[in-house]
Design a protein around this motif. Structure first.
Motif, mmCIF file in Angstrom:
data_model
loop_
_atom_site.group_PDB
_atom_site.id
_atom_site.type_symbol
_atom_site.label_atom_id
_atom_site.label_comp_id
_atom_site.label_asym_id
_atom_site.label_seq_id
_atom_site.Cartn_x
_atom_site.Cartn_y
_atom_site.Cartn_z
ATOM 1 N N PHE A 166 59.432 8.740 10.396
ATOM 2 C CA PHE A 166 60.305 7.656 9.941
ATOM 3 C C PHE A 166 60.172 7.471 8.431
ATOM 4 O O PHE A 166 59.078 7.581 7.863
ATOM 5 N N LEU A 209 68.369 5.974 14.217
ATOM 6 C CA LEU A 209 67.137 6.435 13.598
ATOM 7 C C LEU A 209 66.555 7.665 14.297
ATOM 8 O O LEU A 209 65.438 8.101 13.980
ATOM 9 N N ASP A 210 67.322 8.209 15.251
ATOM 10 C CA ASP A 210 66.961 9.466 15.908
ATOM 11 C C ASP A 210 65.562 9.408 16.523
ATOM 12 O O ASP A 210 64.723 10.298 16.334
ATOM 13 N N ALA A 211 65.301 8.298 17.269
ATOM 14 C CA ALA A 211 64.003 8.118 17.913
ATOM 15 C C ALA A 211 64.103 8.477 19.391
ATOM 16 O O ALA A 211 65.164 8.345 20.010
ATOM 17 N N ASP A 269 64.906 4.523 6.977
ATOM 18 C CA ASP A 269 64.882 4.102 8.382
ATOM 19 C C ASP A 269 64.396 2.652 8.494
ATOM 20 O O ASP A 269 64.922 1.852 9.264
ATOM 21 N N LYS A 325 59.983 10.009 16.350
ATOM 22 C CA LYS A 325 61.154 10.490 15.607
ATOM 23 C C LYS A 325 61.421 11.931 16.014
ATOM 24 O O LYS A 325 60.526 12.789 16.024
ATOM 25 N N ARG A 346 67.930 3.098 18.229
ATOM 26 C CA ARG A 346 67.307 4.366 18.644
ATOM 27 C C ARG A 346 68.177 5.550 18.246
ATOM 28 O O ARG A 346 67.675 6.569 17.745
#
Length: 375
Positions: free
Chosen positions: A140, A38-40, A144, A134, A35
């Motif tokens: 994404f 991947l900057d989620a 990613d 995201k 998380r």
């Protein structure tokens, strides 16, 4: 700087797989790393069970209050069910456009862009990991997707390792059960058999010959005490009680003397000095001698039984011979005798030794064991 931070995150996730953590902790570390990397806004990981649900379902990015409000974990349906049927990644700008999309519970956060990756080991899909919403613009990316595939591979390692550990633990439990069954048969059964015979003999003479009856009752007490000690040793995995004293030859001599007093047959021990064996091999020789004596006295109806222990050509040789009625080794033996023979062979093989049983109807039985004297 971001690349360095990503490297640290990936390294932490990989190291978590090999650290001595529970599989849940490892999977949670991988999920949290995914998380962040991947900057989620949200992430989840599920390992399916065989009942249409998930045996393990983890989430990241939710508060405890949000998690409780959502309710029970999802079932294997919709997009999550589809991901368990195909090894391909699912990358969407809006999950609601997926043909398998259903809906989510009232308290569930609203998801938009979505990246899901099956957790695969060979041809088997072990679970799934997915990210949603995201936080940086653009949704994404293919990069990613590749990074999530890498982390899903590490999650697969964690799950497979957990399965292997569980199978190993089950095998260890089975081996321990077999050990206890074998030890009970080899050690305690013989003591109880001798105890029963002595008690029956004492009951027949106690009124006619009180002194002799009292002597036999003393033997009953001794046998009962030894049976309790043997049972205790079996249950906690200790060495046989007699071996804890003066070693193998003294233990076998003591065993033969006791059986000679208890049984009608004459039981003798002869032995020459033998080198000290490893603890495991000493126990093997002792237990096989016990089993061979037990079989002879219980099944063979002998008049004499001899136990011989010697060292020859770097090997320790045990021979137990009787002049009883014998049996046909090729015929189907009684269940107790089959178990005893199988137990002796298993012990001999595990100790790196060899076992031979020679017998024929009317010709007695000879059991010969050889084990290496060295390490």
């Amino acid at each position: 700087m971001r690349d360095r931070d990503e490297l640290r995150e990936v390294s932490a996730a990989v190291l978590a797989v090999t650290a001595h953590l529970s599989v849940r902790e490892v999977l949670q570390t991988i999920l949290t790393s995914a998380r962040r990397l991947l900057d989620a806004r949200y992430a989840a990981l599920g390992v399916p069970d065989r009942s249409g649900g998930f045996g393990e379902f983890l989430a990241d990015g939710l508060t405890d209050e949000q998690w409780r409000a959502i309710g029970p974990p999802p079932k294997q349906h919709g997009v999550l069910g589809q991901m368990l049927c195909s090894p391909e990644a699912v990358r969407l700008a809006d999950i609601r456009t997926h043909p398998q999309f259903g809906w989510w519970p009232r308290a569930h956060p609203e998801l938009t862009d979505f990246l899901g990756m099956p957790i695969v080991d060979g041809d088997e899909i072990l679970g799934e990991i997915f990210l949603a919403n995201k936080q940086s613009p653009g949704g994404f990316t293919a990069e990613d997707e590749e990074l999530l595939r890498l982390l899903a591979g590490h999650a697969a390692i964690a799950i497979v390792n957990a399965r292997l550990y569980e199978r190993s633990r089950e095998l260890s439990i089975m081996e321990e059960r077999n050990r206890i069954a074998r030890e009970l048969h080899d050690a305690v059964t013989q003591k109880l058999f001798s105890l029963r015979l002595t008690a029956e003999a004492a009951a027949t003479v106690v009124e006619r010959d009180p002194a002799r009856g009292a002597a036999q009752l003393a033997t009953v007490r001794q046998l009962a005490a030894e049976a309790v000690e043997e049972l205790h040793a079996v249950l906690i995995g200790l060495r046989p009680v007699d071996l804890a004293g003066d070693g193998l030859d003294a233990a076998l001599r003591k065993q033969a003397d006791l059986l000679d007093r208890v049984h009608k047959a004459t039981v003798t021990f002869t032995g020459t000095p033998v080198p000290r064996l490893t603890a495991a091999r000493e126990e093997t020789v002792y237990r096989i001698a016990q089993e061979a004596l037990h079989n002879a006295l219980r099944h063979g109806e002998p008049t004499t039984v001899s136990v011989d222990l010697a060292a020859r050509d770097g090997r320790v040789v045990l021979t137990v011979a009787d002049d009883g009625r014998g049996f046909d080794p090729g015929a189907r033996a009684q269940a107790a005798r089959r178990l005893g023979l199988a137990s002796m062979r298993e012990r001999a093989s595990a100790a790196g030794g060899s076992l031979r049983v020679r017998s024929a109807p009317g010709s007695g039985t000879t059991v010969r064991l050889e084990v290496p004297a060295g390490e």
